[in-house]
Design a protein around this motif. Structure first.
Motif, mmCIF file in Angstrom:
data_model
loop_
_atom_site.group_PDB
_atom_site.id
_atom_site.type_symbol
_atom_site.label_atom_id
_atom_site.label_comp_id
_atom_site.label_asym_id
_atom_site.label_seq_id
_atom_site.Cartn_x
_atom_site.Cartn_y
_atom_site.Cartn_z
ATOM 1 N N ASP A 24 0.828 -1.213 0.000
ATOM 2 C CA ASP A 24 0.000 0.000 0.000
ATOM 3 C C ASP A 24 0.863 1.264 0.000
ATOM 4 O O ASP A 24 0.578 2.217 -0.726
ATOM 5 C CB ASP A 24 -0.947 0.017 1.199
ATOM 6 C CG ASP A 24 -2.032 -1.043 1.093
ATOM 7 O OD1 ASP A 24 -2.375 -1.445 -0.044
ATOM 8 O OD2 ASP A 24 -2.533 -1.488 2.145
ATOM 9 N N LYS A 25 1.900 1.280 0.812
ATOM 10 C CA LYS A 25 2.793 2.442 0.832
ATOM 11 C C LYS A 25 3.534 2.585 -0.491
ATOM 12 O O LYS A 25 3.754 3.694 -0.972
ATOM 13 C CB LYS A 25 3.789 2.345 1.983
ATOM 14 C CG LYS A 25 3.200 2.685 3.323
ATOM 15 C CD LYS A 25 4.258 2.722 4.398
ATOM 16 C CE LYS A 25 3.624 3.087 5.723
ATOM 17 N NZ LYS A 25 4.613 3.159 6.801
ATOM 18 N N LEU A 26 3.908 1.462 -1.076
ATOM 19 C CA LEU A 26 4.606 1.499 -2.362
ATOM 20 C C LEU A 26 3.689 2.056 -3.451
ATOM 21 O O LEU A 26 4.096 2.898 -4.256
ATOM 22 C CB LEU A 26 5.121 0.107 -2.741
ATOM 23 C CG LEU A 26 5.910 -0.001 -4.040
ATOM 24 C CD1 LEU A 26 7.057 1.001 -4.106
ATOM 25 C CD2 LEU A 26 6.432 -1.425 -4.210
ATOM 26 N N LYS A 27 2.443 1.618 -3.472
ATOM 27 C CA LYS A 27 1.473 2.142 -4.437
ATOM 28 C C LYS A 27 1.293 3.642 -4.239
ATOM 29 O O LYS A 27 1.256 4.401 -5.210
ATOM 30 C CB LYS A 27 0.128 1.434 -4.276
ATOM 31 C CG LYS A 27 0.127 0.001 -4.720
ATOM 32 C CD LYS A 27 -1.219 -0.632 -4.405
ATOM 33 C CE LYS A 27 -1.200 -2.125 -4.561
ATOM 34 N NZ LYS A 27 -2.470 -2.734 -4.132
ATOM 35 N N GLN A 28 1.174 4.069 -2.986
ATOM 36 C CA GLN A 28 1.000 5.499 -2.702
ATOM 37 C C GLN A 28 2.229 6.289 -3.140
ATOM 38 O O GLN A 28 2.105 7.395 -3.660
ATOM 39 C CB GLN A 28 0.716 5.716 -1.214
ATOM 40 C CG GLN A 28 0.327 7.147 -0.883
ATOM 41 C CD GLN A 28 -0.902 7.609 -1.624
ATOM 42 O OE1 GLN A 28 -1.918 6.934 -1.647
ATOM 43 N NE2 GLN A 28 -0.824 8.767 -2.256
ATOM 44 N N LEU A 29 3.410 5.738 -2.950
ATOM 45 C CA LEU A 29 4.639 6.402 -3.392
ATOM 46 C C LEU A 29 4.635 6.568 -4.908
ATOM 47 O O LEU A 29 5.008 7.627 -5.426
ATOM 48 C CB LEU A 29 5.871 5.619 -2.930
ATOM 49 C CG LEU A 29 7.224 6.174 -3.383
ATOM 50 C CD1 LEU A 29 7.443 7.584 -2.842
ATOM 51 C CD2 LEU A 29 8.350 5.238 -2.941
ATOM 52 N N LEU A 30 4.213 5.534 -5.638
ATOM 53 C CA LEU A 30 4.141 5.625 -7.099
ATOM 54 C C LEU A 30 3.179 6.731 -7.524
ATOM 55 O O LEU A 30 3.488 7.520 -8.426
ATOM 56 C CB LEU A 30 3.696 4.291 -7.699
ATOM 57 C CG LEU A 30 4.658 3.114 -7.568
ATOM 58 C CD1 LEU A 30 4.008 1.841 -8.081
ATOM 59 C CD2 LEU A 30 5.971 3.378 -8.275
ATOM 60 N N ILE A 31 2.034 6.794 -6.880
ATOM 61 C CA ILE A 31 1.036 7.821 -7.196
ATOM 62 C C ILE A 31 1.606 9.208 -6.937
ATOM 63 O O ILE A 31 1.519 10.107 -7.782
ATOM 64 C CB ILE A 31 -0.254 7.614 -6.368
ATOM 65 C CG1 ILE A 31 -0.975 6.340 -6.803
ATOM 66 C CG2 ILE A 31 -1.184 8.824 -6.492
ATOM 67 C CD1 ILE A 31 -2.062 5.891 -5.830
ATOM 68 N N THR A 32 2.197 9.387 -5.770
ATOM 69 C CA THR A 32 2.732 10.688 -5.376
ATOM 70 C C THR A 32 3.852 11.130 -6.312
ATOM 71 O O THR A 32 3.897 12.287 -6.732
ATOM 72 C CB THR A 32 3.237 10.640 -3.913
ATOM 73 O OG1 THR A 32 2.168 10.186 -3.079
ATOM 74 C CG2 THR A 32 3.708 12.002 -3.443
ATOM 75 N N THR A 158 -5.429 10.031 2.297
ATOM 76 C CA THR A 158 -4.716 9.324 3.348
ATOM 77 C C THR A 158 -3.949 10.301 4.198
ATOM 78 O O THR A 158 -3.403 11.276 3.696
ATOM 79 C CB THR A 158 -3.782 8.242 2.783
ATOM 80 O OG1 THR A 158 -3.130 7.591 3.854
ATOM 81 C CG2 THR A 158 -2.746 8.785 1.834
ATOM 82 N N ASP A 159 -3.913 10.058 5.489
ATOM 83 C CA ASP A 159 -3.143 10.881 6.408
ATOM 84 C C ASP A 159 -1.749 10.316 6.598
ATOM 85 O O ASP A 159 -0.899 10.953 7.199
ATOM 86 C CB ASP A 159 -3.841 10.966 7.778
ATOM 87 C CG ASP A 159 -5.179 11.665 7.680
ATOM 88 O OD1 ASP A 159 -5.326 12.534 6.797
ATOM 89 O OD2 ASP A 159 -6.071 11.356 8.489
ATOM 90 N N GLU A 160 -1.539 9.124 6.077
ATOM 91 C CA GLU A 160 -0.268 8.457 6.278
ATOM 92 C C GLU A 160 0.796 9.073 5.407
ATOM 93 O O GLU A 160 0.610 9.285 4.224
ATOM 94 C CB GLU A 160 -0.434 6.977 5.921
ATOM 95 C CG GLU A 160 0.733 6.149 6.341
ATOM 96 C CD GLU A 160 0.406 4.685 6.176
ATOM 97 O OE1 GLU A 160 1.340 3.951 5.862
ATOM 98 O OE2 GLU A 160 -0.762 4.304 6.367
ATOM 99 N N GLU A 161 1.933 9.414 5.978
ATOM 100 C CA GLU A 161 3.025 10.018 5.239
ATOM 101 C C GLU A 161 3.987 8.940 4.775
ATOM 102 O O GLU A 161 4.182 7.941 5.421
ATOM 103 C CB GLU A 161 3.779 11.012 6.126
ATOM 104 C CG GLU A 161 2.888 12.123 6.602
ATOM 105 C CD GLU A 161 3.485 13.465 6.343
ATOM 106 O OE1 GLU A 161 4.606 13.527 5.834
ATOM 107 O OE2 GLU A 161 2.814 14.449 6.640
ATOM 108 N N ILE A 162 4.576 9.185 3.634
ATOM 109 C CA ILE A 162 5.581 8.261 3.105
ATOM 110 C C ILE A 162 6.932 8.730 3.553
ATOM 111 O O ILE A 162 7.256 9.865 3.535
ATOM 112 C CB ILE A 162 5.516 8.196 1.564
ATOM 113 C CG1 ILE A 162 4.195 7.595 1.149
ATOM 114 C CG2 ILE A 162 6.669 7.408 1.006
ATOM 115 C CD1 ILE A 162 3.976 7.523 -0.318
#
Length: 162
Positions: A24-32, A158-162
């Motif tokens: 999930d964090k990896l996907k969010q990093l790709l999006i960001t 999401t409130d979660e930071e990468i």
């Protein structure tokens, strides 16, 4: 300005390892990373390389492409973490603020160039197969597995930071 790539790698390696094991964090990093780079005139110089490494990781996450070493995934994650961090060596809000981001991504692309070449070859062969599979999906509506591309392109709050 001299960029110490090995120091950047050392500083971000632990976080990259954590993200490696958290899809999930990896996907969010790709999006960001994609959102930050799209339309950024300073990053146009490496846009094709950036899209290539993002596509590579997407195919790896989906399990379609398996020939990617953990070291290369970690290096890609490090480069993307560096890109999305606005307060890096040269803060992104300053004129020319993405020059260090360009250098870090170019460094990683060069380090994993053999794997990128292999991926490009795999992709050129499998894109034809993918087109055939996509046509079959329209006929076969029994598939209920959500495609990773759909997940990666969703707007997520999401409130979660990468």
């Amino acid at each position: 300005m001299k960029i110490d790539f090995e120091e950047i790698i050392r500083k971000l390696e632990s976080k990259a390892n954590t993200i490696y094991f958290d899809t999930d964090k990896l996907k969010q990093l790709l999006i960001t990373a994609k959102e930050k780079a799209e339309g950024n005139k300073q990053l146009m110089e490496i846009w094709e390389d950036l899209k290539l490494i993002i596509d590579l990781v997407k195919d790896w996450i989906k399990g379609d492409y398996k020939e990617l070493s953990k070291t290369s995934v970690i290096m890609i994650i490090i480069s993307l973490l560096y890109l999305v961090n606005p307060l890096d060596l040269v803060p992104d809000f300053l004129p020319g603020g993405f020059i260090d981001d360009l250098a870090v991504i170019a460094y990683v692309v060069k380090k994993i160039s053999d794997e990128l070449k292999t991926y490009k070859q795999w992709r050129s062969i499998n894109k034809t197969d993918e087109t055939i599979e996509m046509k079959a999906e329209f006929v076969d509506d029994t598939a209920d597995v959500e495609d990773i591309d759909d997940i990666l392109n969703e707007d997520e709050d999401t409130d979660e930071e990468i």
